[in-house]
Design an enzyme around this catalytic site. Structure first.
Site, PDB file in Angstrom:
ATOM      1  N   ASP A  63      70.978  54.726   4.175  1.00  0.00           N
ATOM      2  CA  ASP A  63      71.546  53.886   5.238  1.00  0.00           C
ATOM      3  C   ASP A  63      70.399  53.323   6.070  1.00  0.00           C
ATOM      4  O   ASP A  63      69.277  53.811   5.989  1.00  0.00           O
ATOM      5  CB  ASP A  63      72.478  54.743   6.116  1.00  0.00           C
ATOM      6  CG  ASP A  63      73.451  53.908   6.929  1.00  0.00           C
ATOM      7  OD1 ASP A  63      73.487  52.666   6.756  1.00  0.00           O
ATOM      8  OD2 ASP A  63      74.182  54.491   7.753  1.00  0.00           O
ATOM      9  N   HIS A  99      81.441  47.006   0.468  1.00  0.00           N
ATOM     10  CA  HIS A  99      81.238  47.246   1.907  1.00  0.00           C
ATOM     11  C   HIS A  99      80.208  46.293   2.506  1.00  0.00           C
ATOM     12  O   HIS A  99      80.460  45.682   3.559  1.00  0.00           O
ATOM     13  CB  HIS A  99      80.804  48.698   2.110  1.00  0.00           C
ATOM     14  CG  HIS A  99      80.523  49.086   3.523  1.00  0.00           C
ATOM     15  ND1 HIS A  99      81.498  49.180   4.489  1.00  0.00           N
ATOM     16  CD2 HIS A  99      79.359  49.416   4.159  1.00  0.00           C
ATOM     17  CE1 HIS A  99      80.959  49.555   5.638  1.00  0.00           C
ATOM     18  NE2 HIS A  99      79.656  49.696   5.469  1.00  0.00           N
TER      19      HIS A  99
HETATM   20 FE1  N7H Z   1      78.291  50.405   6.915  1.00  0.00          FE
HETATM   21  N1  N7H Z   1      76.931  54.341   4.421  1.00  0.00           N
HETATM   22  O1  N7H Z   1      76.089  54.920   5.054  1.00  0.00           O
HETATM   23  O2  N7H Z   1      77.354  54.697   3.327  1.00  0.00           O
HETATM   24  N2  N7H Z   1      76.885  50.768   5.522  1.00  0.00           N
HETATM   25  N3  N7H Z   1      78.990  52.301   6.764  1.00  0.00           N
HETATM   26  N4  N7H Z   1      79.617  50.089   8.452  1.00  0.00           N
HETATM   27  N5  N7H Z   1      77.520  48.558   7.188  1.00  0.00           N
HETATM   28  C1  N7H Z   1      75.955  49.869   5.045  1.00  0.00           C
HETATM   29  O3  N7H Z   1      72.204  48.059   4.599  1.00  0.00           O
HETATM   30  C2  N7H Z   1      78.556  53.269   5.875  1.00  0.00           C
HETATM   31  C3  N7H Z   1      80.573  50.951   8.902  1.00  0.00           C
HETATM   32  C4  N7H Z   1      77.907  47.661   8.168  1.00  0.00           C
HETATM   33  O4  N7H Z   1      73.505  43.578   6.017  1.00  0.00           O
HETATM   34  C5  N7H Z   1      75.181  50.467   4.012  1.00  0.00           C
HETATM   35  O5  N7H Z   1      71.790  49.877   5.734  1.00  0.00           O
HETATM   36  C6  N7H Z   1      79.423  54.435   5.975  1.00  0.00           C
HETATM   37  C7  N7H Z   1      81.354  50.325   9.935  1.00  0.00           C
HETATM   38  C8  N7H Z   1      77.038  46.503   8.132  1.00  0.00           C
HETATM   39  O6  N7H Z   1      74.109  43.757   3.935  1.00  0.00           O
HETATM   40  C9  N7H Z   1      75.618  51.744   3.878  1.00  0.00           C
HETATM   41  C10 N7H Z   1      80.326  54.157   6.962  1.00  0.00           C
HETATM   42  C11 N7H Z   1      80.829  49.060  10.093  1.00  0.00           C
HETATM   43  C12 N7H Z   1      76.128  46.736   7.110  1.00  0.00           C
HETATM   44  C13 N7H Z   1      76.702  51.942   4.830  1.00  0.00           C
HETATM   45  C14 N7H Z   1      80.052  52.834   7.454  1.00  0.00           C
HETATM   46  C15 N7H Z   1      79.737  48.936   9.156  1.00  0.00           C
HETATM   47  C16 N7H Z   1      76.466  48.022   6.536  1.00  0.00           C
HETATM   48  C17 N7H Z   1      74.105  49.804   3.163  1.00  0.00           C
HETATM   49  C18 N7H Z   1      81.433  55.019   7.508  1.00  0.00           C
HETATM   50  C19 N7H Z   1      81.239  47.957  11.026  1.00  0.00           C
HETATM   51  C20 N7H Z   1      74.972  45.831   6.698  1.00  0.00           C
HETATM   52  C21 N7H Z   1      72.728  50.147   3.619  1.00  0.00           C
HETATM   53  C22 N7H Z   1      81.452  56.319   7.412  1.00  0.00           C
HETATM   54  C23 N7H Z   1      82.377  47.859  11.649  1.00  0.00           C
HETATM   55  C24 N7H Z   1      75.332  44.985   5.511  1.00  0.00           C
HETATM   56  C25 N7H Z   1      72.199  49.277   4.723  1.00  0.00           C
HETATM   57  C26 N7H Z   1      74.215  44.030   5.135  1.00  0.00           C
HETATM   58  C27 N7H Z   1      75.768  48.598   5.501  1.00  0.00           C
HETATM   59  C28 N7H Z   1      77.425  53.126   5.034  1.00  0.00           C
HETATM   60  C29 N7H Z   1      80.771  52.233   8.442  1.00  0.00           C
HETATM   61  C30 N7H Z   1      78.944  47.815   9.046  1.00  0.00           C
HETATM   62  C31 N7H Z   1      75.036  52.721   2.858  1.00  0.00           C
HETATM   63  C32 N7H Z   1      79.390  55.725   5.173  1.00  0.00           C
HETATM   64  C33 N7H Z   1      82.500  50.974  10.712  1.00  0.00           C
HETATM   65  C34 N7H Z   1      77.102  45.309   9.054  1.00  0.00           C
END
Ligand code: N7H
Length: 482
Positions: free
Chosen positions: A208, A345
């Site tokens: 992440d 996602h």
């Molecule tokens: Fe997400 N994860 O850790 O598995 N998210 N997210 N997220 N997310 C992203 O680019 C994750 C949540 C965004 O620019 C990655 O850092 C998990 C919410 C946005 O291409 C991973 C949960 C919201 C991005 C995860 C969670 C977002 C993003 C890829 C809940 C907004 C950037 C690694 C438990 C409301 C996208 C990275 C881009 C990326 C995870 C929640 C938003 C691995 C597990 C609630 C904007």
């Protein structure tokens, strides 16, 4: 503009030189020159020193987030005045030698500002209503919420963080000594980076903290990195379109969420829905399904660039791991899911060239740290979560309705987004929710990219949260001296 001015509202840290003003801090906290970097920086994260390094999950290895009720407003103001001289800004964190042994942040909810007698209109009705009132907009049932988040009785949150558990304990007792009975801790939770090579990875296993927006004029963006005006993240700056009280300039709104993750169930689902690529082992095919749900492999490599097999070297390379935009010569952007599903996602949250012109108005800065234990052998064998674990998620922006709430409500939970496409994308399989109703998504199998899959459950369950104002130093001084 100085970095500290730009990010004054995002991170406030006690400097090592001034830490002794926290009475209970011990000798380690008074060390003025560190030799090791407090920030963990796993391969794949933007290099330090970098703006993202202090605002993402690489920030520390352990923290405590304590939701508080302000019991004695006048006493709280008086005691916070003692803390203010020990608070410094984010540039302190960029240099190992100036990093403190433990940090301290404080953010306030609308009811906290009210309690402190701050009645200026910050012009964000979602913030002022609080997150509990916003739950229907997030399509969320609140029966899974931690009871303390139900309502508006949390006045603020303080976050202490360190890379050493003794420093963290000292910092917490120092905060308790200084703020004493002016506050009452109504809920607290500890975050912890995962062990060994999983540091920087959340509980599902994904790296992440890779993709974050950078602020216009602040250095050279990394390849593929989104560039946003300062006002997307900071109140009162360029392109923050709302009128704010001048004291609030450089502050941000923060959406805090406790998100429980059902890891064994997530793994069982992938094992039951392996991608149907001939020649792949069951484990590889299941891993591909999870990568397509996320849009990245667990190493961080984007499926848009590595569609069939993980490429850990790509995942670990910040010059390449964010340099994609979902479009490919010879492939039609409206129908091509060979590389990345429309519902993944990362594509739901940042659609890149799916939107024309490319969106710059809905970016958030994310900061997350895992909480809860590693999956046990028994949980793994039974496929059932028995111990709570998940992600403490913070979204930083200048406008909650354009940032966190917009993403959750209008993109993640919206089966038609991103469109128009050859097929309805369905929900984000990681975070999408529709008040407990059945969820569907598409594109999990590259051999049947328009195939529709019903998801048997939510793999992420909201435990609730709150909206806070993370004040700049100037704003904090104003609040406690008014
Ligand atoms: Fe997400 N994860 O850790 O598995 N998210 N997210 N997220 N997310 C992203 O680019 C994750 C949540 C965004 O620019 C990655 O850092 C998990 C919410 C946005 O291409 C991973 C949960 C919201 C991005 C995860 C969670 C977002 C993003 C890829 C809940 C907004 C950037 C690694 C438990 C409301 C996208 C990275 C881009 C990326 C995870 C929640 C938003 C691995 C597990 C609630 C904007």
């Amino acid at each position: 503009m100085k970095l500290s001015a730009l990010l004054g509202g995002l991170t406030i840290f006690p400097t090592p030189q001034s830490v002794p003003k926290f009475p209970a801090l011990g000798p380690t906290a008074t060390r003025s020159v560190r030799t090791n970097n407090m920030l963990i920086n796993p391969p794949g994260h933007p290099p330090t020193p970098h703006i993202n390094a202090v605002t993402t999950s690489s920030f520390n290895i352990s923290d405590v987030q304590a939701e508080v009720l302000i019991v004695d407003a006048a006493g709280f103001k008086r005691q916070m005045n003692m803390v203010i001289p020990t608070i410094s800004t984010v540039d302190i964190m960029l240099d190992t030698s100036t990093q403190p042994t433990a940090t301290f942040n404080m953010a306030l909810s609308q009811s906290g500002l009210d309690k402190l007698g701050i009645h200026d209109n910050l012009n964000d009705t979602i913030f002022s209503g609080g997150q509990f009132a916003d739950a229907p907009n997030l399509a969320e049932l609140t029966d899974t919420w931690v009871s303390q988040f139900k309502g508006t009785s949390i006045h603020g949150v303080y976050i202490t963080a360190s890379d050493a558990s003794d420093s963290l304990m000292q910092q917490n007792s120092a905060v308790q000594t200084v703020l004493g009975t002016t506050i009452s801790v109504v809920y607290s939770i500890q975050g912890q980076a995962r062990p060994g090579d999983q540091a920087g990875h959340e509980h599902f296993g994904f790296l992440d903290g890779i993709s974050q927006p950078t602020i216009e004029g602040f250095g050279t963006p990394l390849p593929g990195q989104a560039v946003v005006p300062a006002g997307t993240l900071l109140l009162g700056r360029e392109q923050d379109l709302m009128t704010r009280p001048s004291w609030a300039t450089d502050s941000s709104f923060v959406a805090f969420r406790q998100l429980k993750q059902l890891v064994p169930e997530f793994n069982t689902f992938a094992n039951d829905h392996p991608a149907s690529i001939s020649g792949m082992s069951q484990a590889q095919a299941a891993e591909l399904t999870q990568a397509r749900m996320m849009g990245r492999w667990k190493s961080g490599a984007p499926v848009d660039l590595a569609p069939l097999f993980d490429d850990p070297a790509l995942g670990a390379d910040p010059m390449r791991n964010n340099n994609f935009n979902f479009s490919h010569p010879g492939f039609n952007l409206s129908s091509n899911q060979v590389h990345c599903p429309f519902s993944a996602h990362i594509r739901k949250n940042v659609p890149r060239t799916d939107l024309n012109p490319i969106d710059v108005g809905h970016h958030i800065l994310r900061s997350g740290i895992p909480y809860g234990p590693e999956v046990t052998e028994v949980e793994q064998q039974s496929g059932q979560t028995m111990l709570e674990r998940g992600l403490l998620f913070l979204a930083v922006q200048s406008n909650i309705g354009a940032g966190f709430q917009f993403l959750q409500k209008l993109w993640i939970n919206n089966p038609d987004f991103v469109g128009p496409k050859s097929v309805k994308p369905g929900l984000d399989p990681i975070m999408g929710q529709i008040s407990g109703s059945a969820r569907f998504t598409i594109g999990l199998d590259p051999m049947d990219p328009e195939g529709n899959t019903t998801l048997p459950m939510q793999f992420v369950i909201s435990r609730g949260g709150e909206y806070f104002l993370m004040p700049s130093l100037t704003a904090l001084r104003h609040i406690i001296n008014s």
